[in-house]
Design an enzyme around this catalytic site. Structure first.
Site, PDB file in Angstrom:
ATOM      1  N   GLY A   8       0.832  -1.215   0.088  1.00 34.92           N
ATOM      2  CA  GLY A   8      -0.128   0.067   0.060  1.00 34.92           C
ATOM      3  C   GLY A   8       0.931   1.285   0.004  1.00 34.92           C
ATOM      4  CG  LEU A  10       1.763   3.928  -5.059  1.00 35.74           C
ATOM      5  CD1 LEU A  10       1.343   3.525  -6.406  1.00 35.74           C
ATOM      6  CD2 LEU A  10       3.008   4.668  -5.231  1.00 35.74           C
ATOM      7  N   GLY A  11      -0.245   4.751  -0.982  1.00 37.83           N
ATOM      8  CA  GLY A  11      -1.530   5.577  -0.067  1.00 37.83           C
ATOM      9  C   GLY A  11      -0.988   6.654   0.582  1.00 37.83           C
ATOM     10  NE  ARG A  36      -3.646   3.876  -6.006  1.00 40.74           N
ATOM     11  CZ  ARG A  36      -2.957   4.991  -5.323  1.00 40.74           C
ATOM     12  NH1 ARG A  36      -3.064   5.972  -6.287  1.00 40.74           N
ATOM     13  NH2 ARG A  36      -2.834   5.116  -4.247  1.00 40.74           N
ATOM     14  CE1 TYR A 141      -9.665   0.566   7.497  1.00 40.28           C
ATOM     15  CE2 TYR A 141     -10.627   2.161   9.128  1.00 40.28           C
ATOM     16  CZ  TYR A 141      -9.598   1.698   8.640  1.00 40.28           C
ATOM     17  OH  TYR A 141      -8.268   2.382   8.979  1.00 40.28           O
TER      18      TYR A 141
HETATM   19  C1  AKB Z   1     -10.453   6.172   8.232  1.00 39.14           C
HETATM   20  O1  AKB Z   1     -11.080   7.298   8.418  1.00 39.14           O
HETATM   21  O2  AKB Z   1     -11.177   5.223   7.692  1.00 39.14           O
HETATM   22  C2  AKB Z   1      -9.157   6.302   8.659  1.00 39.14           C
HETATM   23  C3  AKB Z   1      -8.951   5.598  10.177  1.00 39.14           C
HETATM   24  C4  AKB Z   1      -9.382   6.468  11.190  1.00 39.14           C
HETATM   25  O3  AKB Z   1      -8.690   4.579  10.091  1.00 39.14           O
HETATM   26  N1  AKB Z   1      -8.536   7.339   8.551  1.00 39.14           N
END
Ligand code: AKB
Length: 316
Positions: A8, A10-11, A36, A141
């Protein structure tokens, strides 16, 4: 010799992390990878194309590049994860499993895996959130990052793999824009102010979130990487942050420099995510185990962001 693979790369964090690692350990010690392709290959660091859902390719990259350590930064963040939960699961959960499994097989020394405040949820205490507490997130997430934290513990305890990580808050930075997280507004607002554009914020004005500036985030990660293993009592359960603010509070700070800057509020689905995350973090595990101490308070962050964005956006 240490040879670090950054996934990751390029993030938002990966770009600056790779530069910092190469400054500290030398260019030949860092191999950057991403799904990418970079817009331009500047020849400074070796780039390899790597999709972390492809375990065969991970194995090949580790062997061919004689990798000794990994910083696994590839992830789909909270807002894009809600738009495409299946992709978030594949990249964050399958990808992290693949990295750990191939690292174990290849005898990698240390695997660094950042976690996030996204692991917390509506049942977690919101103020001064402890390092060890309820982890029942409501975003894909968050679910995948809880999975990553548990996988890390499993690989550490079952296979003695040295896995380390910390829970990042929102990261403020000026070089590479963040990619579809919930905390991105805290970067966007600066771009708008410096370019003298009005800003429409997707969070409500009174939504507090923990944050930190990129140099502190990089220091935190690299200090943890360099810490003596015997001093680390935990795996990824290290909260880090430097301060907390609401959109209205950061707007107030920026207006001290740009008095004509205007903001409006139009909350969207990211408001629901932010409301399940902590307002502030207890960071004492990181302080105790590897002496985490942020250098940038909010004023220093605001001044440095504005100075650098003016240089990049206005004077170039
Ligand atoms: C997001 O907002 O998803 C990230 C994080 C706080 O993990 N920046």
């Amino acid at each position: 010799m240490t040879r670090i693979l950054v996934t990751g790369a390029l993030g938002q964090i990966g770009t600056e992390l790779a530069a910092e690692l190469s400054a500290r350990y030398g260019k030949s010690s860092v191999v950057i990878s991403d799904v990418r392709k970079p817009d331009e290959v500047d020849g400074k660091l070796k780039f390899v194309s790597l999709d972390v859902t492809d375990s065969e390719n991970i194995a090949k990259v580790l062997v061919e590049n004689e990798i000794t350590d990994i910083f696994h930064m590839a992830a789909i963040l909270s807002a894009s994860g809600e738009k495409n939960p299946a992709l978030a699961y594949r990249v964050n959960s399958d990808g992290t499993f693949n990295i750990l499994e191939e690292a174990r097989k290849a005898g990698i020394n240390r695997v660094m895996i950042p976690s996030t405040i996204g692991v917390f949820g509506p049942e977690t205490p919101r103020i001064n959130t402890p390092d060890i507490t309820v982890l029942r997130p409501t975003t894909m997430y968050g679910i995948t990052k809880v999975n990553a934290e548990l996988l890390a513990l499993y690989y550490r305890d079952k296979f003695d793999l040295d896995v380390r990580g910390l829970r990042f808050p929102g990261i403020i930075s000026y070089l590479t824009p963040p990619s579809a997280g919930t905390t991105d507004y805290a970067v966007d607002i600066f771009y708008h102010a410096v370019q003298e554009k009005d800003y429409k914020c997707y969070l409500k004005k009174d939504t507090p979130l923990p944050m930190m500036y990129m140099p502190d985030a990089l220091n935190a990660l690299i200090q943890l990487f360099e810490a003596k293993r015997e001093n680390l009592r935990h795996c990824l359960e290290y909260n880090v942050s430097a301060y907390s603010f609401t959109p209205e509070e950061i707007y107030g700070k920026i207006r001290e420099v740009y008095p004509d800057f205007r903001i409006t509020y139009e909350p969207d689905f990211r408001q629901n995510i932010a409301e399940t995350w902590p307002a502030s973090l207890d960071t004492h595990f990181a302080k105790e185990d590897w002496n985490f101490t942020p250098q940038y308070d909010l004023k220093r962050t605001v001044d440095d962001m504005i100075m650098n964005l003016k240089r990049i956006l206005i004077h170039q």
